[in-house]
Design a protein around this motif. Structure first.
Motif, PDB file in Angstrom:
ATOM      1  N   UNK A 152       0.824  -1.206   0.000  1.00  0.00           N
ATOM      2  CA  UNK A 152       0.000   0.000   0.000  1.00  0.00           C
ATOM      3  C   UNK A 152       0.861   1.261   0.000  1.00  0.00           C
ATOM      4  N   UNK A 153       2.032   1.173   0.643  1.00  0.00           N
ATOM      5  CA  UNK A 153       2.920   2.334   0.689  1.00  0.00           C
ATOM      6  C   UNK A 153       3.386   2.715  -0.716  1.00  0.00           C
ATOM      7  N   UNK A 154       3.553   1.717  -1.586  1.00  0.00           N
ATOM      8  CA  UNK A 154       3.951   2.001  -2.971  1.00  0.00           C
ATOM      9  C   UNK A 154       2.852   2.796  -3.670  1.00  0.00           C
ATOM     10  N   UNK A 155       1.605   2.365  -3.487  1.00  0.00           N
ATOM     11  CA  UNK A 155       0.481   3.070  -4.101  1.00  0.00           C
ATOM     12  C   UNK A 155       0.363   4.487  -3.545  1.00  0.00           C
ATOM     13  N   UNK A 156       0.596   4.633  -2.234  1.00  0.00           N
ATOM     14  CA  UNK A 156       0.519   5.960  -1.613  1.00  0.00           C
ATOM     15  C   UNK A 156       1.569   6.893  -2.198  1.00  0.00           C
ATOM     16  N   UNK A 157       2.780   6.384  -2.379  1.00  0.00           N
ATOM     17  CA  UNK A 157       3.855   7.205  -2.941  1.00  0.00           C
ATOM     18  C   UNK A 157       3.534   7.634  -4.369  1.00  0.00           C
ATOM     19  N   UNK A 158       2.961   6.729  -5.145  1.00  0.00           N
ATOM     20  CA  UNK A 158       2.611   7.081  -6.520  1.00  0.00           C
ATOM     21  C   UNK A 158       1.497   8.126  -6.550  1.00  0.00           C
ATOM     22  N   UNK A 159       0.540   8.009  -5.632  1.00  0.00           N
ATOM     23  CA  UNK A 159      -0.545   8.994  -5.578  1.00  0.00           C
ATOM     24  C   UNK A 159      -0.007  10.378  -5.233  1.00  0.00           C
ATOM     25  N   UNK A 160       1.009  10.433  -4.370  1.00  0.00           N
ATOM     26  CA  UNK A 160       1.575  11.723  -3.964  1.00  0.00           C
ATOM     27  C   UNK A 160       2.208  12.458  -5.140  1.00  0.00           C
ATOM     28  N   UNK A 161       2.660  11.721  -6.124  1.00  0.00           N
ATOM     29  CA  UNK A 161       3.277  12.349  -7.293  1.00  0.00           C
ATOM     30  C   UNK A 161       2.279  13.227  -8.046  1.00  0.00           C
ATOM     31  N   UNK A 162       0.993  12.967  -7.843  1.00  0.00           N
ATOM     32  CA  UNK A 162      -0.035  13.690  -8.588  1.00  0.00           C
ATOM     33  C   UNK A 162      -0.807  14.681  -7.718  1.00  0.00           C
ATOM     34  N   UNK A 163      -0.356  14.884  -6.494  1.00  0.00           N
ATOM     35  CA  UNK A 163      -1.041  15.826  -5.619  1.00  0.00           C
ATOM     36  C   UNK A 163      -0.756  17.271  -6.044  1.00  0.00           C
TER      37      UNK A 163
ATOM     38  N   UNK B  27      -5.431   8.644  -3.697  1.00  0.00           N
ATOM     39  CA  UNK B  27      -5.010   7.419  -3.002  1.00  0.00           C
ATOM     40  C   UNK B  27      -5.964   6.269  -3.294  1.00  0.00           C
ATOM     41  N   UNK B  28      -7.249   6.550  -3.328  1.00  0.00           N
ATOM     42  CA  UNK B  28      -8.216   5.491  -3.606  1.00  0.00           C
ATOM     43  C   UNK B  28      -8.011   4.911  -5.005  1.00  0.00           C
ATOM     44  N   UNK B  29      -7.739   5.775  -5.977  1.00  0.00           N
ATOM     45  CA  UNK B  29      -7.475   5.301  -7.338  1.00  0.00           C
ATOM     46  C   UNK B  29      -6.216   4.446  -7.362  1.00  0.00           C
ATOM     47  N   UNK B  30      -5.175   4.902  -6.657  1.00  0.00           N
ATOM     48  CA  UNK B  30      -3.913   4.154  -6.621  1.00  0.00           C
ATOM     49  C   UNK B  30      -4.088   2.808  -5.921  1.00  0.00           C
ATOM     50  N   UNK B  31      -4.849   2.778  -4.829  1.00  0.00           N
ATOM     51  CA  UNK B  31      -5.070   1.517  -4.110  1.00  0.00           C
ATOM     52  C   UNK B  31      -5.827   0.523  -4.990  1.00  0.00           C
ATOM     53  N   UNK B  32      -6.834   1.017  -5.686  1.00  0.00           N
ATOM     54  CA  UNK B  32      -7.599   0.132  -6.565  1.00  0.00           C
ATOM     55  C   UNK B  32      -6.719  -0.407  -7.687  1.00  0.00           C
ATOM     56  N   UNK B  33      -5.842   0.451  -8.206  1.00  0.00           N
ATOM     57  CA  UNK B  33      -4.922   0.006  -9.257  1.00  0.00           C
ATOM     58  C   UNK B  33      -3.976  -1.061  -8.725  1.00  0.00           C
ATOM     59  N   UNK B  34      -3.529  -0.907  -7.482  1.00  0.00           N
ATOM     60  CA  UNK B  34      -2.657  -1.914  -6.865  1.00  0.00           C
ATOM     61  C   UNK B  34      -3.385  -3.248  -6.748  1.00  0.00           C
TER      62      UNK B  34
ATOM     63  N   UNK C 279       6.269  -4.187 -12.681  1.00  0.00           N
ATOM     64  CA  UNK C 279       4.946  -4.412 -13.262  1.00  0.00           C
ATOM     65  C   UNK C 279       3.878  -3.571 -12.561  1.00  0.00           C
ATOM     66  N   UNK C 280       3.927  -3.524 -11.239  1.00  0.00           N
ATOM     67  CA  UNK C 280       2.872  -2.869 -10.466  1.00  0.00           C
ATOM     68  C   UNK C 280       2.910  -1.348 -10.605  1.00  0.00           C
ATOM     69  N   UNK C 281       4.103  -0.758 -10.500  1.00  0.00           N
ATOM     70  CA  UNK C 281       4.200   0.705 -10.525  1.00  0.00           C
ATOM     71  C   UNK C 281       3.650   1.297 -11.823  1.00  0.00           C
TER      72      UNK C 281
ATOM     73  N   UNK D  68      -3.186   3.955 -14.253  1.00  0.00           N
ATOM     74  CA  UNK D  68      -4.544   4.135 -13.745  1.00  0.00           C
ATOM     75  C   UNK D  68      -4.760   5.572 -13.268  1.00  0.00           C
ATOM     76  N   UNK D  69      -3.762   6.144 -12.602  1.00  0.00           N
ATOM     77  CA  UNK D  69      -3.865   7.530 -12.142  1.00  0.00           C
ATOM     78  C   UNK D  69      -3.979   8.490 -13.322  1.00  0.00           C
ATOM     79  N   UNK D  70      -3.182   8.261 -14.347  1.00  0.00           N
ATOM     80  CA  UNK D  70      -3.225   9.144 -15.512  1.00  0.00           C
ATOM     81  C   UNK D  70      -4.559   9.031 -16.242  1.00  0.00           C
ATOM     82  N   UNK D  71      -5.062   7.813 -16.360  1.00  0.00           N
ATOM     83  CA  UNK D  71      -6.366   7.645 -17.012  1.00  0.00           C
ATOM     84  C   UNK D  71      -7.460   8.328 -16.206  1.00  0.00           C
ATOM     85  N   UNK D  72      -7.357   8.227 -14.886  1.00  0.00           N
ATOM     86  CA  UNK D  72      -8.380   8.857 -14.045  1.00  0.00           C
ATOM     87  C   UNK D  72      -8.330  10.372 -14.198  1.00  0.00           C
ATOM     88  N   UNK D  73      -7.126  10.927 -14.228  1.00  0.00           N
ATOM     89  CA  UNK D  73      -6.982  12.359 -14.460  1.00  0.00           C
ATOM     90  C   UNK D  73      -7.590  12.737 -15.801  1.00  0.00           C
ATOM     91  N   UNK D  74      -7.297  11.938 -16.814  1.00  0.00           N
ATOM     92  CA  UNK D  74      -7.746  12.254 -18.163  1.00  0.00           C
ATOM     93  C   UNK D  74      -9.265  12.178 -18.305  1.00  0.00           C
TER      94      UNK D  74
END
Length: 254
Positions: free
Chosen positions: A30-41, A51-58, A76-78, A84-90
């Motif tokens: 989960x920490x990996x997903x959290x870190x990736x979500x922070x990149x888009x804050x 974070x919810x989008x990143x967790x679901x993607x994980x 593979x996971x990252x 998923x985050x980029x698609x959600x933004x788009x």
């Protein structure tokens, strides 16, 4: 990461339920997903939503993971989480949606900007990004400025230090509008007046003439002008007053 690797090796172990092992892998990463979500804050999207989008993607990535096809778990996971985050933004993050070409360029800019920051030791300029992507600098600037479309200020928000809502600063009171409206309402009634009465109104209200000046212009005394004005006002009042047979109706012409 060692514990994750151990769990991955047990995914297809018939002695354990695969879903239980997957759930443990998800919990550990989960920490990996959290870190990736922070990149888009700080781009106008609520951090909790990211974070919810990143967790679901994980979760999706772990459920689909096949060690025979992807030996590097994080490799593979990252990308799955970022995609998923980029698609959600788009698709869901826009308040004001720019053209698809701008959205796609933004996704490319995000990745290149991170690479250039590490290479240059500073934030890249639009020209740096444009050179790396092989696109005009103007297109990069357009895509960067479109980030404002992710969020908008509420019209109820206070503007600066004025303690007035933002909407109040957008309102411009044009006195001419009231005059146009008044003329539109009064004009039909005025047209029903005689020629002399219309001329008297014009002299009084458009040219601000006195009763003596009006009398001289139309060939009557000041006292007659006063009586004529009273009659004109009564007729206009009658024509513009609502009738009893319906709201908003006007009385017939006198």
């Amino acid at each position: 990461m060692a514990l994750t690797s151990e769990l991955l090796s047990r995914l297809d172990d018939g002695d354990e339920d695969r879903r239980d092992v997957e759930d443990e892998i998800i919990r550990l990463n989960l920490v990996v997903a959290t870190q990736e979500a922070r990149r888009y804050e700080r781009r106008g999207i609520d951090a909790e939503d990211l974070r919810q989008v990143a967790y679901l993607a994980l979760v999706k990535a772990v459920r689909r993971y096949d060690a025979e096809l992807a030996n590097d778990f994080l490799g593979y996971v990252v990308p799955c989480i970022r995609g998923e985050l980029r698609r959600w933004f788009r698709d869901a993050g826009w308040v004001v949606r720019p053209p698809r070409s701008v959205q796609e360029l933004q996704a490319r800019i995000t990745g290149v900007a991170e690479e250039l920051t590490q290479e240059l030791g500073r934030s890249p300029r639009p020209s740096d990004i444009a050179a790396r992507l092989g696109v005009p600098t103007e297109r990069v600037e357009e895509a960067v400025s479109a980030h404002a479309g992710y969020s908008v200020d509420s019209l109820d928000a206070v503007a600066d230090d004025s303690e007035r809502p933002l909407a109040a600063s957008l309102v411009h009171h044009e006195p001419g509008f009231g005059q146009v409206e008044a003329r539109t309402v009064v004009a039909p009634a005025v047209r029903r007046l005689g020629t002399r009465e219309q001329h008297i109104l014009e002299l009084r209200y458009l040219h601000d003439a006195t009763q003596d000046e009006i009398g001289a212009a139309v060939g009557v005394t000041q006292a007659q002008v006063s009586r004529l004005m009273s009659g004109i006002n009564r007729q206009l009042h009658g024509d513009l007053s609502p009738r009893d047979d319906g709201p908003g109706s006007l009385s017939p012409a006198v």
